[in-house]
Every structure is written in structure tokens, then in C-alpha cells.
Design a protein around this motif. Structure first.
Motif, mmCIF file in Angstrom:
data_model
loop_
_atom_site.group_PDB
_atom_site.id
_atom_site.type_symbol
_atom_site.label_atom_id
_atom_site.label_comp_id
_atom_site.label_asym_id
_atom_site.label_seq_id
_atom_site.Cartn_x
_atom_site.Cartn_y
_atom_site.Cartn_z
ATOM 1 N N SER A 1 0.981 -0.960 0.269
ATOM 2 C CA SER A 1 -0.393 -0.072 -0.374
ATOM 3 C C SER A 1 0.549 1.534 -0.022
ATOM 4 N N ARG A 2 1.610 1.304 1.096
ATOM 5 C CA ARG A 2 3.104 2.552 0.815
ATOM 6 C C ARG A 2 3.660 2.443 -0.508
ATOM 7 N N ARG A 3 4.703 1.659 -1.175
ATOM 8 C CA ARG A 3 4.021 1.619 -2.217
ATOM 9 C C ARG A 3 4.033 2.432 -3.550
ATOM 10 N N GLY B 1 1.760 9.180 -6.246
ATOM 11 C CA GLY B 1 2.255 10.243 -5.991
ATOM 12 C C GLY B 1 3.563 11.151 -6.291
ATOM 13 N N ARG B 2 5.003 9.848 -7.020
ATOM 14 C CA ARG B 2 5.529 10.460 -7.453
ATOM 15 C C ARG B 2 4.659 11.222 -8.988
ATOM 16 N N ARG B 3 4.108 9.694 -10.106
ATOM 17 C CA ARG B 3 3.809 9.638 -11.026
ATOM 18 C C ARG B 3 2.482 11.581 -10.827
ATOM 19 N N PRO C 1 16.192 15.090 4.163
ATOM 20 C CA PRO C 1 16.632 15.170 6.148
ATOM 21 C C PRO C 1 14.882 14.725 6.442
ATOM 22 N N GLY C 2 13.758 15.963 6.397
ATOM 23 C CA GLY C 2 12.769 15.956 7.136
ATOM 24 C C GLY C 2 11.353 15.536 6.351
ATOM 25 N N ARG C 3 11.810 14.356 5.587
ATOM 26 C CA ARG C 3 11.077 13.780 4.276
ATOM 27 C C ARG C 3 10.330 14.270 3.439
ATOM 28 N N ILE D 1 3.490 17.190 -1.605
ATOM 29 C CA ILE D 1 2.480 15.848 -2.579
ATOM 30 C C ILE D 1 1.318 15.276 -1.547
ATOM 31 N N THR D 2 0.075 15.015 -1.699
ATOM 32 C CA THR D 2 0.096 14.020 -0.889
ATOM 33 C C THR D 2 -1.110 12.775 -0.839
ATOM 34 N N HIS D 3 -1.294 11.672 -0.471
ATOM 35 C CA HIS D 3 -1.855 10.352 -0.462
ATOM 36 C C HIS D 3 -2.579 10.225 0.997
ATOM 37 N N CYS D 4 -3.870 9.800 0.749
ATOM 38 C CA CYS D 4 -5.001 9.268 1.066
ATOM 39 C C CYS D 4 -5.486 8.027 0.542
ATOM 40 N N ILE E 1 -0.111 20.911 0.987
ATOM 41 C CA ILE E 1 -1.215 20.716 -0.206
ATOM 42 C C ILE E 1 -1.666 19.270 1.145
ATOM 43 N N ASP E 2 -2.796 18.551 1.623
ATOM 44 C CA ASP E 2 -2.711 16.802 2.209
ATOM 45 C C ASP E 2 -4.676 16.751 1.676
ATOM 46 N N ALA E 3 -5.076 15.635 1.565
ATOM 47 C CA ALA E 3 -6.007 15.223 1.727
ATOM 48 C C ALA E 3 -6.022 14.000 2.837
ATOM 49 N N LYS F 1 -3.060 21.559 9.336
ATOM 50 C CA LYS F 1 -2.279 21.499 9.896
ATOM 51 C C LYS F 1 -1.158 20.877 9.424
ATOM 52 N N GLU F 2 -1.874 19.967 8.052
ATOM 53 C CA GLU F 2 -0.513 19.448 8.184
ATOM 54 C C GLU F 2 -0.330 19.679 6.522
ATOM 55 N N SER F 3 -1.306 20.538 5.844
ATOM 56 C CA SER F 3 -0.884 21.131 5.058
ATOM 57 C C SER F 3 0.168 22.619 5.407
ATOM 58 N N TYR G 1 2.170 22.610 8.124
ATOM 59 C CA TYR G 1 3.189 21.653 8.256
ATOM 60 C C TYR G 1 4.431 21.288 6.770
ATOM 61 N N LYS G 2 3.405 21.250 5.948
ATOM 62 C CA LYS G 2 4.342 20.546 4.250
ATOM 63 C C LYS G 2 4.791 22.009 3.533
ATOM 64 N N ALA G 3 4.301 23.762 3.748
ATOM 65 C CA ALA G 3 4.900 24.555 3.807
ATOM 66 C C ALA G 3 6.048 24.969 4.261
HETATM 67 C C1 LIG Z 1 5.232 14.466 7.189
HETATM 68 C C2 LIG Z 1 3.579 14.897 7.420
HETATM 69 C C3 LIG Z 1 2.539 16.111 7.214
HETATM 70 C C4 LIG Z 1 2.732 14.233 6.491
HETATM 71 O O1 LIG Z 1 1.642 14.490 6.258
HETATM 72 P P1 LIG Z 1 0.291 12.850 6.054
HETATM 73 O O2 LIG Z 1 -1.492 13.298 6.502
HETATM 74 O O3 LIG Z 1 0.973 11.753 7.284
HETATM 75 O O4 LIG Z 1 0.134 12.233 5.229
HETATM 76 P P2 LIG Z 1 0.408 12.522 3.396
HETATM 77 O O5 LIG Z 1 0.061 11.493 2.119
HETATM 78 O O6 LIG Z 1 -0.861 14.221 3.162
HETATM 79 O O7 LIG Z 1 2.188 13.180 3.064
HETATM 80 C C5 LIG Z 1 3.412 12.334 3.185
HETATM 81 C C6 LIG Z 1 4.059 13.520 1.988
HETATM 82 O O8 LIG Z 1 4.547 14.750 2.537
HETATM 83 C C7 LIG Z 1 5.160 14.842 2.554
HETATM 84 N N1 LIG Z 1 6.300 15.628 3.665
HETATM 85 C C8 LIG Z 1 6.849 14.544 4.255
HETATM 86 N N2 LIG Z 1 7.838 14.366 5.412
HETATM 87 C C9 LIG Z 1 7.652 16.337 5.084
HETATM 88 C C10 LIG Z 1 7.869 17.463 5.554
HETATM 89 N N3 LIG Z 1 8.803 17.877 6.394
HETATM 90 N N4 LIG Z 1 7.636 19.115 4.880
HETATM 91 C C11 LIG Z 1 7.239 18.744 3.702
HETATM 92 N N5 LIG Z 1 6.433 17.964 3.308
HETATM 93 C C12 LIG Z 1 6.733 16.943 3.242
HETATM 94 C C13 LIG Z 1 5.913 13.902 1.593
HETATM 95 O O9 LIG Z 1 6.143 13.893 0.378
HETATM 96 C C14 LIG Z 1 5.117 12.608 1.778
HETATM 97 O O10 LIG Z 1 5.100 11.578 0.668
HETATM 98 P P3 LIG Z 1 5.674 10.787 -0.073
HETATM 99 O O11 LIG Z 1 6.698 10.338 1.751
HETATM 100 O O12 LIG Z 1 5.893 9.704 -0.747
HETATM 101 O O13 LIG Z 1 6.671 11.477 -0.204
HETATM 102 C C15 LIG Z 1 2.605 14.607 9.069
HETATM 103 O O14 LIG Z 1 3.175 13.010 9.056
HETATM 104 C C16 LIG Z 1 3.467 14.696 10.226
HETATM 105 O O15 LIG Z 1 5.067 14.309 10.081
HETATM 106 N N6 LIG Z 1 3.001 15.588 10.636
HETATM 107 C C17 LIG Z 1 3.680 16.404 11.682
HETATM 108 C C18 LIG Z 1 4.140 17.729 12.084
HETATM 109 C C19 LIG Z 1 2.776 18.572 11.918
HETATM 110 O O16 LIG Z 1 1.995 18.301 11.285
HETATM 111 N N7 LIG Z 1 2.592 19.584 12.777
HETATM 112 C C20 LIG Z 1 1.186 20.440 12.429
HETATM 113 C C21 LIG Z 1 2.187 21.830 12.171
HETATM 114 S S1 LIG Z 1 0.496 23.040 12.434
#
Ligand SMILES: CC(C)(COP(=O)(O)OP(=O)(O)OC[C@H]1O[C@@H](n2cnc3c(N)ncnc32)[C@H](O)[C@@H]1OP(=O)(O)O)[C@@H](O)C(=O)NCCC(=O)NCCS
Length: 229
Positions: A48-50, A56-58, A78-80, A92-95, A114-116, A159-161, A163-165
Motif C-alpha cells: 500500500s505504501r509502495r 504520488g510521484r507520478r 532530511p525531514g522526508r 505531495i499528498t496521498h490518502c 497540500i493535504d487530503a 495543519k498538515e498542509s 507543516y508541508k509548506a
Molecule cells: C509529514 C506529514 C505532514 C505528512 O502528512 P500525512 O497526512 O501523514 O501524509 P500525506 O500522504 O498527506 O503526505 C505525505 C507526503 O508529505 C510529504 N512530506 C513528508 N515530510 C514532509 C516535510 N517535512 N515537509 C514537507 N513535505 C513533507 C512527502 O511528500 C510525503 O509523501 P512521500 O513520502 O510519498 O513523498 C505528517 O506525517 C507529519 O509528520 N506531521 C507532523 C507535523 C505536523 O503536522 N505539525 C502540525 C503543524 S501545525
């Protein structure tokens, strides 16, 4: 019918400015081949992760192609976080039932996230971890007006979105308690005040607040934020 076409992202694009190229898909294509140069990243992953990784990469490579970038491995930092080609930012997001990627030129945007999530309540006990009591009160108010939306999950996704930004621009952790989120249900927007050191590695003004938009898709909550240059 299962839709395998990775299309211009109708749901996601409605949340993002026109400088962003987004691609989304609602199922994994049957071909699970990992792109050369990314095999080690999922060599020991469960299937499922694969699948989510490959799709997502495509999405990301199709979006990058629109910006003129030829297909290349997208390695994690380093932070994935995905490492984008020079001059590009993205996310990138996946759910379950949804995978997407969005990219933009750093000449247009400093960052984006982005987050779903499924439009389902968070598991018991999780809200207390991701939302303050004050945020919880606001969620209850939103639920009174629109009970069909899982507002706790929407807060989590926002909040996930964020964090990703945040992370690629600061290279610092941001805790859930360090973002005070206000959702505007009618407008489809949210704003977060950030209580952490938001000094940016690109020299831009420190991140003290981030705003974003949300939409409700088929069984899905999708959120997106952008950070100006
Ligand atoms: C990293 C995180 C945000 C990913 O969100 P998620 O809902 O679990 O998973 P999603 O499928 O939506 O997103 C995963 C993708 O996020 C991206 N991602 C992972 N770490 C990231 C980071 N540090 N910065 C930006 N993007 C990141 C990756 O592309 C990952 O997919 P990939 O491994 O296939 O490349 C989450 O796991 C996490 O660590 N959250 C804790 C920190 C947080 O959210 N704090 C709240 C602040 S208000």
C-alpha cells in the motif's frame, strides 16, 4: 468505474492560484513500477505504501513536466520532504482514494502545502492532540452549521498542509499546538497564527501566519496553503 487517468487537478486547482500546476487521481494505476533512482525509497515498503508513493510521484512528474522539467527522481530531504528541481516548490499528498501533487516556480511562490484526508471524524483521542480547547470550541460551532463535514479532520488536514509548506522554508519542526487555526466555513478558508520561530532559509519574511483554502470532495477533505515570495 475506476479512474486511472492522472488528470489536471480539478479539486485541488480550485484551491490554488493559477501559477500552481496540480495533478490528482482517485485510484492507483495498475503499473506499480518504481521510477529509476527511487527504488531504494520503497524497497522494504508494504505494497500500500509502495502504491501511494509511486502514484504520488507520478502526479508530481506530470505536474513538473508542465513547468518544463524532464522526468527525474524526486528524492526526500532530511525531514522526508520532497526535493524539487532548482527553482521549483511543491507538495505531495496521498490518502485512501486520492493522490495528488502540486508544483510552482519559486519565482511565483515561496512554498506550498497540500493535504487530503477522508471526510471522517478523527479517531477517539486524536483531537485533543492536534487542537487546543479554543480550537475545539470553534470546531463545535462549525459542526452546528454543517454537520456533514468532519471539522476535526479538516483542522488536522489544514495543519498538515501548513507543516508541508512550513518545513521546507524553515527546516524546523512545528508542533500542532504552535498553530492556532481559525476556519471560515462559509468562505472555505482558514488562517493560522504560528507561535514558533518562522525564520525562513530563503531570506523571505518570517512565517508568522499561513492562510489556506479547503474543499470537500467525494468522501474527501482537501486543504492547500501557499506562501508568497
Ligand atoms: C509529514 C506529514 C505532514 C505528512 O502528512 P500525512 O497526512 O501523514 O501524509 P500525506 O500522504 O498527506 O503526505 C505525505 C507526503 O508529505 C510529504 N512530506 C513528508 N515530510 C514532509 C516535510 N517535512 N515537509 C514537507 N513535505 C513533507 C512527502 O511528500 C510525503 O509523501 P512521500 O513520502 O510519498 O513523498 C505528517 O506525517 C507529519 O509528520 N506531521 C507532523 C507535523 C505536523 O503536522 N505539525 C502540525 C503543524 S501545525
Amino acid at each position: 468505474m475506476v479512474l486511472f487517468v492522472i488528470a489536471e487537478a480539478t479539486l485541488l486547482s480550485s484551491l490554488l492560484p493559477s501559477c500552481v500546476v496540480a495533478r490528482e487521481v482517485f485510484a492507483d494505476p495498475p503499473d506499480e513500477t518504481v521510477f529509476p533512482g527511487e527504488e531504494d525509497l520503497v524497497a522494504r515498503a508494504v505494497s500500500s505504501r509502495r502504491r501511494e508513493f509511486v502514484t504520488g510521484r507520478r502526479c508530481a512528474r506530470l505536474a513538473l513536466a508542465e513547468l518544463g522539467h524532464p522526468p527525474a527522481p524526486i528524492r526526500p530531504g532530511p525531514g522526508r520532504e520532497p526535493i524539487w528541481p532548482a527553482g521549483v516548490t511543491g507538495s505531495i499528498t496521498h490518502c485512501a482514494g486520492y493522490r495528488a501533487a502540486a508544483v510552482a516556480r519559486t519565482a511565483d511562490l515561496a512554498g506550498l502545502g497540500i493535504d487530503a484526508e477522508p471526510n471522517e471524524p478523527l479517531p477517539d483521542g486524536v483531537e485533543a492532540t492536534v487542537a487546543s480547547p479554543r480550537e475545539g470550541e470553534r470546531l463545535r460551532e462549525a459542526a452546528a452549521g454543517a454537520p456533514e463535514v468532519s471539522w476535526d479532520r479538516l483542522l488536522f488536514s489544514a495543519k498538515e498542509s501548513i507543516y508541508k509548506a512550513w518545513y521546507p522554508l524553515t527546516r524546523r519542526w512545528l508542533g500542532f499546538e504552535e498553530a492556532d487555526l481559525t476556519i471560515e466555513p462559509g468562505a472555505g478558508t482558514f488562517n493560522a497564527l504560528l507561535r514558533a520561530d518562522g525564520t525562513r532559509i530563503d531570506g523571505g519574511p518570517p512565517l508568522t501566519r499561513i492562510s489556506g483554502r479547503f474543499t470537500i470532495g467525494p468522501g474527501l477533505i482537501i486543504t492547500a496553503v501557499t506562501v508568497d515570495r
